[in-house]
Design a protein around this motif. Structure first.
Motif, PDB file in Angstrom:
ATOM      1  N   HIS A   1       0.845  -1.190   0.000  1.00 50.05           N
ATOM      2  CA  HIS A   1       0.000   0.000   0.000  1.00 50.05           C
ATOM      3  C   HIS A   1       0.885   1.246   0.000  1.00 50.05           C
ATOM      4  N   THR A   2       0.808   2.034  -1.048  1.00 50.24           N
ATOM      5  CA  THR A   2       1.524   3.304  -1.107  1.00 50.24           C
ATOM      6  C   THR A   2       0.770   4.329  -0.254  1.00 50.24           C
ATOM      7  N   ILE A   3       1.499   5.043   0.586  1.00 51.88           N
ATOM      8  CA  ILE A   3       0.895   6.080   1.419  1.00 51.88           C
ATOM      9  C   ILE A   3       0.883   7.388   0.641  1.00 51.88           C
ATOM     10  N   ASN A   4      -0.286   7.937   0.484  1.00 47.91           N
ATOM     11  CA  ASN A   4      -0.407   9.193  -0.250  1.00 47.91           C
ATOM     12  C   ASN A   4       0.136  10.341   0.593  1.00 47.91           C
ATOM     13  N   ARG A   5       1.267  10.850   0.185  1.00 46.36           N
ATOM     14  CA  ARG A   5       1.897  11.956   0.911  1.00 46.36           C
ATOM     15  C   ARG A   5       1.311  13.274   0.419  1.00 46.36           C
ATOM     16  N   SER A   6       0.677  14.007   1.334  1.00 40.30           N
ATOM     17  CA  SER A   6       0.046  15.261   0.944  1.00 40.30           C
ATOM     18  C   SER A   6       1.092  16.287   0.528  1.00 40.30           C
ATOM     19  N   LYS A   7       0.677  17.232  -0.313  1.00 36.96           N
ATOM     20  CA  LYS A   7       1.590  18.268  -0.787  1.00 36.96           C
ATOM     21  C   LYS A   7       2.089  19.155   0.346  1.00 36.96           C
ATOM     22  N   THR A   8       1.343  19.183   1.436  1.00 38.02           N
ATOM     23  CA  THR A   8       1.748  20.042   2.561  1.00 38.02           C
ATOM     24  C   THR A   8       2.808  19.388   3.446  1.00 38.02           C
ATOM     25  N   ASP A   9       3.010  18.074   3.300  1.00 37.79           N
ATOM     26  CA  ASP A   9       3.992  17.389   4.139  1.00 37.79           C
ATOM     27  C   ASP A   9       5.377  17.563   3.522  1.00 37.79           C
ATOM     28  N   ASN A  10       6.108  18.562   4.012  1.00 39.89           N
ATOM     29  CA  ASN A  10       7.433  18.860   3.473  1.00 39.89           C
ATOM     30  C   ASN A  10       8.551  18.370   4.393  1.00 39.89           C
ATOM     31  N   SER A  11       8.246  17.417   5.260  1.00 41.99           N
ATOM     32  CA  SER A  11       9.223  16.934   6.239  1.00 41.99           C
ATOM     33  C   SER A  11      10.277  16.057   5.581  1.00 41.99           C
ATOM     34  N   LEU A  12      11.425  15.935   6.249  1.00 41.25           N
ATOM     35  CA  LEU A  12      12.524  15.140   5.711  1.00 41.25           C
ATOM     36  C   LEU A  12      12.168  13.657   5.682  1.00 41.25           C
ATOM     37  N   PHE A  13      11.656  13.140   6.783  1.00 39.93           N
ATOM     38  CA  PHE A  13      11.293  11.734   6.875  1.00 39.93           C
ATOM     39  C   PHE A  13       9.777  11.578   6.807  1.00 39.93           C
ATOM     40  N   TYR A  14       9.307  10.551   6.117  1.00 42.75           N
ATOM     41  CA  TYR A  14       7.875  10.339   5.974  1.00 42.75           C
ATOM     42  C   TYR A  14       7.588   8.854   5.765  1.00 42.75           C
ATOM     43  N   LEU A  15       6.382   8.446   6.075  1.00 41.66           N
ATOM     44  CA  LEU A  15       5.937   7.080   5.840  1.00 41.66           C
ATOM     45  C   LEU A  15       5.631   6.917   4.357  1.00 41.66           C
ATOM     46  N   LYS A  16       6.309   5.974   3.710  1.00 45.15           N
ATOM     47  CA  LYS A  16       6.239   5.815   2.260  1.00 45.15           C
ATOM     48  C   LYS A  16       5.239   4.750   1.831  1.00 45.15           C
ATOM     49  N   GLU A  17       5.268   3.596   2.497  1.00 45.39           N
ATOM     50  CA  GLU A  17       4.348   2.522   2.128  1.00 45.39           C
ATOM     51  C   GLU A  17       4.233   1.487   3.236  1.00 45.39           C
ATOM     52  N   ILE A  18       3.185   0.689   3.145  1.00 42.38           N
ATOM     53  CA  ILE A  18       3.028  -0.491   3.990  1.00 42.38           C
ATOM     54  C   ILE A  18       3.183  -1.688   3.066  1.00 42.38           C
ATOM     55  N   ASN A  19       4.198  -2.494   3.307  1.00 47.15           N
ATOM     56  CA  ASN A  19       4.522  -3.622   2.434  1.00 47.15           C
ATOM     57  C   ASN A  19       4.464  -4.910   3.248  1.00 47.15           C
ATOM     58  N   GLU A  20       3.397  -5.696   3.049  1.00 45.05           N
ATOM     59  CA  GLU A  20       3.185  -6.931   3.800  1.00 45.05           C
ATOM     60  C   GLU A  20       3.288  -6.678   5.300  1.00 45.05           C
ATOM     61  N   HIS A  21       2.567  -5.647   5.744  1.00 51.63           N
ATOM     62  CA  HIS A  21       2.468  -5.230   7.141  1.00 51.63           C
ATOM     63  C   HIS A  21       3.764  -4.618   7.691  1.00 51.63           C
ATOM     64  N   LYS A  22       4.719  -4.317   6.838  1.00 53.64           N
ATOM     65  CA  LYS A  22       5.970  -3.687   7.249  1.00 53.64           C
ATOM     66  C   LYS A  22       5.917  -2.206   6.853  1.00 53.64           C
ATOM     67  N   ARG A  23       6.288  -1.343   7.770  1.00 50.27           N
ATOM     68  CA  ARG A  23       6.323   0.094   7.460  1.00 50.27           C
ATOM     69  C   ARG A  23       7.630   0.429   6.784  1.00 50.27           C
ATOM     70  N   ILE A  24       7.526   1.079   5.640  1.00 51.30           N
ATOM     71  CA  ILE A  24       8.703   1.494   4.863  1.00 51.30           C
ATOM     72  C   ILE A  24       8.718   3.019   4.844  1.00 51.30           C
ATOM     73  N   TYR A  25       9.868   3.584   5.226  1.00 47.33           N
ATOM     74  CA  TYR A  25       9.973   5.033   5.345  1.00 47.33           C
ATOM     75  C   TYR A  25      10.818   5.633   4.247  1.00 47.33           C
ATOM     76  N   GLY A  26      10.507   6.871   3.873  1.00 46.12           N
ATOM     77  CA  GLY A  26      11.275   7.597   2.864  1.00 46.12           C
ATOM     78  C   GLY A  26      11.997   8.768   3.495  1.00 46.12           C
ATOM     79  N   LYS A  27      13.000   9.267   2.770  1.00 46.20           N
ATOM     80  CA  LYS A  27      13.781  10.421   3.222  1.00 46.20           C
ATOM     81  C   LYS A  27      13.970  11.347   2.031  1.00 46.20           C
TER      82      LYS A  27
END
Length: 388
Positions: free
Chosen positions: A362-388
């Protein structure tokens, strides 16, 4: 000498103005703005959680040398993302801390970050050439149009604990109090907390007074030995309810000074809301960043930490010479001022977004207002994957 060498906070980039919220709920805005002392409330997008907020708070204060010297990462939270895996392990990875460090998560309502601070201070006292990272990160949720809605919020604080700290030395004597009570709790099956508001206020105030008497007995310190007090703040008026009774028979100038400094410590909470484990340390940053305080090196600050359920602690710290040079006042205030105000519809839409719970990617829809360095990117087989 061990204490806070660096400190920072992070809060999501979106908020709801509480006048707007009051009007939408058919409530007199003064009940929010004056009655409990809140003006704005941070609202996290689905791409920001306990992990990302903690990492976003810590990243700006960490240099390469810190990453190599940190042996301990402690995250205090009551908004954990997994019943087994700690938030600390995610943050350890995102920040790039050296591999031979311990990373754990502590839970005891809003007291968790203070438990982490005490653990970190003890560790550094035994290992004076090493450092520790303490994080308090939480999302406060009570539900839309509930009695607790106005005391929600989201944010994180991060502190580097070291020998010869450049901001605040933590003094040795602390006093804690534990009571098995139900003033506030959240069962595993509930996404929102259950609160006995009147009882919780009473327990908070009673805990402070009990601890203050014991703290004075053990340390032989008295109120006149303190220049300021910082409190855990679920809302800005709460700490003052506990402080005022012990000022009644004190010198008027001293009482006025402590109330004045208390009020300086409420500014950030007023504009962010309740961030649970981090709120006490948000108060400290609000106080020290305010140009109107008269604190100097060797000024003593008292701290009251309270976590419902309940564990509370009083401790003290002394400001270090040159502390003002190591604060992030400009950056922190710019962070607050750059946030985006939400409409009621936008606020409720963000609040109602949920993390997928079924299997798959599941890709997490990152809103245009979320300009933070780290963010939740996706849920992959119940695992949280983070982006930078």
């Amino acid at each position: 000498m061990v204490g806070i060498d660096k400190i920072n906070f992070y809060t999501p980039n979106t908020y709801i103005d509480l006048v707007t919220l009051a009007e939408a709920r058919g409530i007199d805005p003064d009940k929010f703005i004056i009655g409990i002392g809140q003006s704005k409330m941070s609202v996290p997008p689905i791409s920001q959680d306990t992990v990302t907020m903690g990492a976003n708070a810590a990243f700006p204060i960490l240099e390469k040398a810190d990453l190599e010297l940190i042996d301990l990462i402690v995250v205090g939270t009551e908004s954990g993302i997994d019943e087994s895996k700690s938030v600390g392990t995610f943050i350890h990875d995102l920040l790039g801390v050296q591999p031979f460090a311990k990373a754990v998560e502590i839970k005891q309502a809003c007291y968790g970050a203070t438990a982490g601070l005490m653990m970190a201070v003890d560790y550094v006292r035994l290992h004076p050439d090493r450092k520790a990272l303490v994080i308090g990160s939480d999302i406060s949720r009570y539900g839309l149009a509930t009695s607790g809605e106005v005391t929600q919020g989201a944010g994180a604080i991060a502190m580097v604990i070291s020998s010869n700290p450049r901001i605040l030395e933590i003094e040795g004597e602390t006093v804690a109090l534990t009571q098995n009570i139900f003033d506030f709790w959240r069962p595993n099956y509930s996404d929102t907390a259950i609160v006995d508001g009147k009882f919780s206020n009473e327990a908070y105030i009673s805990s402070f007074h009990t601890l203050w008497e014991e703290f004075m007995r053990r340390t032989e310190l008295k109120l006149s030995d303190f220049d300021a007090f910082c409190f855990h703040m679920p809302y800005t008026k709460m700490g003052k309810k506990a402080l005022l009774p012990i000022l009644e028979n004190e010198d008027k100038d001293l009482a006025n000074q402590l109330i004045f400094n208390y009020d300086l410590g409420t500014h950030y909470t007023r504009h962010i809301g309740n961030i649970y484990t981090g709120s006490l340390y948000l108060s400290l940053m609000s106080l020290l960043n305010n140009p109107d305080h008269k604190l100097t090196a060797k000024s003593r600050i008292g701290f009251f930490s309270y976590g419902s359920g309940a564990v509370a602690e009083i401790f003290s710290g002394v400001l270090v010479p040159g502390f003002e040079k190591h604060l992030l006042k400009k950056e922190q205030e710019e962070h607050l001022e750059s946030r985006i105000s939400l409409s009621i519809d936008e606020y409720e839409a963000l609040f109602n977004e949920t993390i997928p719970k079924d299997d798959g990617i599941h890709t997490i829809n990152r809103s245009k207002t979320d300009n933070s360095l780290f963010y939740l990117k996706e849920i992959n087989e119940h695992k949280r994957i983070y982006g930078k």
